[in-house]
Design a protein around this motif. Structure first.
Motif, PDB file in Angstrom:
ATOM      1  N   VAL A  95     -10.338  -3.403  -2.136  1.00 42.64           N
ATOM      2  CA  VAL A  95      -9.719  -3.271  -0.812  1.00 42.64           C
ATOM      3  C   VAL A  95      -9.164  -1.873  -0.568  1.00 42.64           C
ATOM      4  CG1 VAL A  95      -9.189  -5.722  -0.516  1.00 42.64           C
ATOM      5  CG2 VAL A  95      -7.531  -4.236  -1.681  1.00 42.64           C
ATOM      6  N   PHE A  96      -8.973  -1.097  -1.649  1.00 47.87           N
ATOM      7  CA  PHE A  96      -8.447   0.262  -1.499  1.00 47.87           C
ATOM      8  C   PHE A  96      -9.491   1.332  -1.819  1.00 47.87           C
ATOM      9  CE2 PHE A  96      -4.549  -2.179  -2.867  1.00 47.87           C
ATOM     10  CZ  PHE A  96      -3.957  -2.206  -1.612  1.00 47.87           C
ATOM     11  N   ARG A  97     -10.746   0.934  -1.997  1.00 46.47           N
ATOM     12  CA  ARG A  97     -11.763   1.887  -2.436  1.00 46.47           C
ATOM     13  C   ARG A  97     -12.072   2.972  -1.407  1.00 46.47           C
ATOM     14  NH1 ARG A  97     -14.614   0.377  -7.163  1.00 46.47           N
ATOM     15  NH2 ARG A  97     -12.866  -0.089  -8.566  1.00 46.47           N
ATOM     16  N   ASP A  98     -11.860   2.710  -0.125  1.00 44.95           N
ATOM     17  CA  ASP A  98     -12.163   3.725   0.886  1.00 44.95           C
ATOM     18  C   ASP A  98     -10.978   4.633   1.164  1.00 44.95           C
ATOM     19  OD1 ASP A  98     -10.615   1.810   2.149  1.00 44.95           O
ATOM     20  OD2 ASP A  98     -11.685   1.946   4.057  1.00 44.95           O
ATOM     21  N   CYS A  99      -9.924   4.513   0.348  1.00 42.93           N
ATOM     22  CA  CYS A  99      -8.725   5.330   0.534  1.00 42.93           C
ATOM     23  C   CYS A  99      -8.787   6.567  -0.367  1.00 42.93           C
ATOM     24  CB  CYS A  99      -7.467   4.532   0.192  1.00 42.93           C
ATOM     25  SG  CYS A  99      -7.291   3.016   1.143  1.00 42.93           S
ATOM     26  N   THR A 100      -8.284   7.685   0.144  1.00 45.88           N
ATOM     27  CA  THR A 100      -8.198   8.900  -0.665  1.00 45.88           C
ATOM     28  C   THR A 100      -7.121   8.755  -1.728  1.00 45.88           C
ATOM     29  OG1 THR A 100      -8.894  10.177   1.271  1.00 45.88           O
ATOM     30  CG2 THR A 100      -7.909  11.399  -0.561  1.00 45.88           C
ATOM     31  N   ASP A 101      -5.974   8.208  -1.332  1.00 40.00           N
ATOM     32  CA  ASP A 101      -4.873   7.948  -2.257  1.00 40.00           C
ATOM     33  C   ASP A 101      -4.193   6.645  -1.865  1.00 40.00           C
ATOM     34  OD1 ASP A 101      -4.716  10.387  -3.962  1.00 40.00           O
ATOM     35  OD2 ASP A 101      -4.335  11.376  -2.042  1.00 40.00           O
ATOM     36  N   ARG A 117      -4.157  -5.361   5.826  1.00 43.93           N
ATOM     37  CA  ARG A 117      -4.742  -4.077   6.229  1.00 43.93           C
ATOM     38  C   ARG A 117      -4.211  -3.630   7.587  1.00 43.93           C
ATOM     39  NH1 ARG A 117     -11.095  -4.867   4.513  1.00 43.93           N
ATOM     40  NH2 ARG A 117     -10.904  -4.278   2.331  1.00 43.93           N
ATOM     41  N   LYS A 118      -3.012  -4.026   7.903  1.00 38.12           N
ATOM     42  CA  LYS A 118      -2.358  -3.654   9.150  1.00 38.12           C
ATOM     43  C   LYS A 118      -1.043  -2.944   8.818  1.00 38.12           C
ATOM     44  CE  LYS A 118      -5.142  -5.671  12.168  1.00 38.12           C
ATOM     45  NZ  LYS A 118      -5.836  -4.921  13.222  1.00 38.12           N
ATOM     46  N   PRO A 119      -0.507  -2.141   9.754  1.00 37.14           N
ATOM     47  CA  PRO A 119       0.789  -1.510   9.503  1.00 37.14           C
ATOM     48  C   PRO A 119       1.873  -2.543   9.191  1.00 37.14           C
ATOM     49  CG  PRO A 119      -0.268  -0.537  11.417  1.00 37.14           C
ATOM     50  CD  PRO A 119      -1.099  -1.721  11.038  1.00 37.14           C
TER      51      PRO A 119
END
Length: 208
Positions: free
Chosen positions: A46-52, A186-188
């Motif tokens: 779920v966090f793979r497309d994040c830079t950090d 995956r929302k604020p």
């Protein structure tokens, strides 16, 4: 003012919503600061497309059987907008709440999210989803991808599926790596949604 989370670089609006969320969680659950724990968030798809992915705050939720956690997560994404040399960079920070639990059973790797029409069409052509013939309501509602069908079927018993069904939300995502479960929207950050996530992991730790 001292806050129970890292405020460095945050604007006042983000600090206020995190503070409001923490206060609501504290009013509903017995929570304590965890100190420095590495939850290995980078291992989750779920966090793979994040830079950090960074923790701004982590709290243990005390319950009768085992501990579970509420996490304030900073998502950093840097993407190129277009394919030309002059394309601009999309550099974005977002703050989300996720909840995490350590479960007794070994699920293998599992991804659960609400099923879409596109999922149903793909399944007609390529049956990659795990369905439960005895629980059509669950299978019609959620899209379940697994890497070990035997482990997933053995672990996702009726109690577990009932807890997931009660959490029904169009944006919810659940990922499990062996004995570690994480759930988020995956929302604020939203205080009410954060409380729902915390309630879910408390139920999972109590029943499953």
């Amino acid at each position: 003012m001292d806050y129970p989370f890292d405020t460095v670089g945050l604007d006042s609006e983000t600090i206020d919503i995190l503070d409001e969320t923490h206060k609501l969680l504290k009013s509903k659950f017995r929570i304590d600061l965890t100190g420095n724990i590495d939850f290995h968030l980078e291992d989750f798809e779920v966090f793979r497309d994040c830079t950090d992915v960074n923790l701004r705050g982590s709290y243990v939720i005390k319950n009768t059987r085992s501990d579970c956690y509420a996490l304030f997560v900073e998502i950093h994404k840097v993407k190129k907008d277009g394919n030309t040399r002059s394309s601009s960079l999309y550099d974005h920070y977002e703050y989300q709440t996720w909840a995490l639990a350590y479960v007794k059973k070994d699920f293998g790797r599992v991804l659960i999210r609400p099923e879409t029409l596109a999922d149903k069409i793909i399944e007609l052509l390529h049956p990659v989803e795990l369905d439960f013939e005895e629980d059509k309501a669950f299978s019609d509602t959620f899209y379940v991808l697994v890497n070990d069908r035997w482990k997933a079927e053995a672990s996702m018993d009726r109690n577990f599926r009932n807890v997931v069904m009660d959490m029904r939300h169009e944006d919810v995502v659940i990922e499990i790596i062996d004995h570690t479960l994480i759930i988020g929207h995956r929302k604020p950050v939203s205080p009410e949604r954060s409380a729902q996530l915390a309630e879910f992991v408390v139920r999972v730790c109590s029943m499953c």
